[in-house]
Design an enzyme around this catalytic site. Structure first.
Site, PDB file in Angstrom:
ATOM      1  N   TRP A 106      -2.476 -15.237  13.033  1.00 55.18           N
ATOM      2  CA  TRP A 106      -2.222 -13.886  13.529  1.00 55.18           C
ATOM      3  C   TRP A 106      -3.521 -13.127  13.778  1.00 55.18           C
ATOM      4  CZ3 TRP A 106       2.194 -14.228  15.460  1.00 55.18           C
ATOM      5  CH2 TRP A 106       3.207 -14.963  14.843  1.00 55.18           C
ATOM      6  N   ASP A 176      -3.594  -5.388   9.582  1.00 52.68           N
ATOM      7  CA  ASP A 176      -2.237  -5.837   9.853  1.00 52.68           C
ATOM      8  C   ASP A 176      -1.633  -6.196   8.497  1.00 52.68           C
ATOM      9  OD1 ASP A 176       0.085  -7.183  10.439  1.00 52.68           O
ATOM     10  OD2 ASP A 176      -0.855  -8.715  11.706  1.00 52.68           O
ATOM     11  N   LYS A 200       9.650  -8.030   7.211  1.00 55.89           N
ATOM     12  CA  LYS A 200       9.321  -8.781   5.994  1.00 55.89           C
ATOM     13  C   LYS A 200       9.755  -8.000   4.749  1.00 55.89           C
ATOM     14  CE  LYS A 200       6.575 -11.311   8.776  1.00 55.89           C
ATOM     15  NZ  LYS A 200       6.774 -12.713   9.163  1.00 55.89           N
TER      16      LYS A 200
END
Length: 365
Positions: A106, A176, A200
């Site tokens: 990511w 992030d 999440k």
């Protein structure tokens, strides 16, 4: 399978488990929200009923995460992947540098997007070590004139997590936090921007939370499309256009659930206990199970591991699925096994997985 309520042991990496209490409350309110005769999904986002839901969610997040007053809380769409673009589009000018710490797929994607707008550089990387660890703070290099320093706080694919964050001084730190936000207390004042997809720990997919320092908004690039400006959403309380109303409602209920569990200190304690029962099986298996991440970088949210050999690993995953364990396959890019133990995954699910792993080892060692 948890026979008490016929719910699977859900270890999906995202969208992931939601608290059963939240799902049950949503079930009760889905047709007739607070006597309005309609669902929250059917209401105008300009209505008083929805406005209360929206503002309460923001207030709860501020309180739980101890967000200072000089930060805006935004509810956006597009996931963290759109933030990979919005951050440099708003804050990285052509020819200007920003530092990215690479700790997994990511962060690589975030760096790739930033290259479209300025000159991002690698401040540190653990790619050569197959992303088994988080770099030491002393290994991270950045310049005082950087637009920002970017990190990914938890790496779902490789199972690593930052235990402490770099001190960047006057250079804004951007994080992030999609996969570990609200799993532990964090000093928000260390960051210029925190962003996170909700799917999440915060709620269902479709909502993206952005926490951004107000002084940065004053410096943001204005020569970009309206919907991609942070100021557009900050100036309108995230109501410039129709927000993902049901997702925000669910997010607010998840935050209420976290409050009822005792807040982030209690949640962190439970997360440590949940991860420990699984890591202990791996560590005491004499190599039958092997963890991917180094011990000092292990994630409390995503436990990544391999089984002794490839055929046994396939058998392990097949038998686990048959036994009611969902989502244990590793990411398609790396294979192996992964147990995602987000906030809403109960301790009993982690204990059940640990027992299953022990039993599987006894049968096949």
């Amino acid at each position: 399978m948890n026979l008490t309520n016929q719910r699977a042991y859900n270890f999906n990496a995202g969208p992931s488990a939601l608290p059963l209490e939240v799902l049950e409350k949503a079930q009760q309110e889905i047709v007739n929200f607070q006597g309005a005769g309609m669902s929250i999904m059917e209401m105008s986002h300009r209505s008083a009923n929805y406005e209360e839901v929206h503002n309460s969610a923001i207030a709860r997040l501020r309180k739980l995460f101890s967000i200072p007053e000089n930060y805006e809380v935004l509810f956006l769409q597009g996931g963290a992947s759109l933030q990979f673009t919005m951050v440099p589009m708003n804050f990285l000018s052509e020819g200007q540098k920003a530092s990215y710490v690479l700790t997994g797929s990511w962060s690589e994607k975030a760096l790739k997007e930033a290259k479209l707008f300025g000159t991002p550089v690698e401040a540190a990387s653990t790619k050569e070590n197959k992303y088994r660890n988080i770099p030491a703070l002393s290994e991270i290099g950045f310049n005082a004139d950087d637009a920002y320093v970017h990190v990914t706080s938890n790496n779902t694919i490789y199972g690593t997590q930052w235990k402490e964050f770099p001190e960047t001084g006057d250079v804004p730190l951007v994080a992030d936090m999609s996969s570990d936000i609200l799993s532990r207390p964090v000093d928000v004042s260390k960051f210029g921007i925190i962003y996170a997809g909700a799917q999440k720990n915060l709620g269902p997919s479709g909502v993206t939370v952005v926490i951004i320092r107000k002084d940065l908004l004053e410096k943001a690039n204005t020569n970009i499309p309206t919907m991609l400006k942070y100021t557009t959403h900050a100036d309108s309380n995230s109501l410039y256009n129709t927000p993902p109303t049901f997702g925000i409602y669910m997010l607010g209920e998840v935050l209420r659930w976290v409050e009822e569990k005792g807040g982030l200190e209690a949640i962190e304690k439970q997360n440590v206990e949940k991860a420990k029962v699984i890591y202990d099986v791996i560590d005491n298996s004499n190599g039958f199970f092997t963890g991917h991440a180094t011990e000092d970088s292990r994630s409390l949210m995503n436990i990544t591991f391999r089984v002794a050999d490839e055929e046994l690993e396939k058998q392990f995953l097949a038998e686990a699925k048959a036994a009611g364990f969902v989502g244990l396959n590793g990411h398609r890019s790396v294979g192996g096994c992964r147990a995602s133990t987000y906030n809403a995954v109960p301790f009993e699910a982690c204990q059940a997985l640990a027992n299953f792993m022990l039993d599987f080892q006894r049968k096949h060692q």
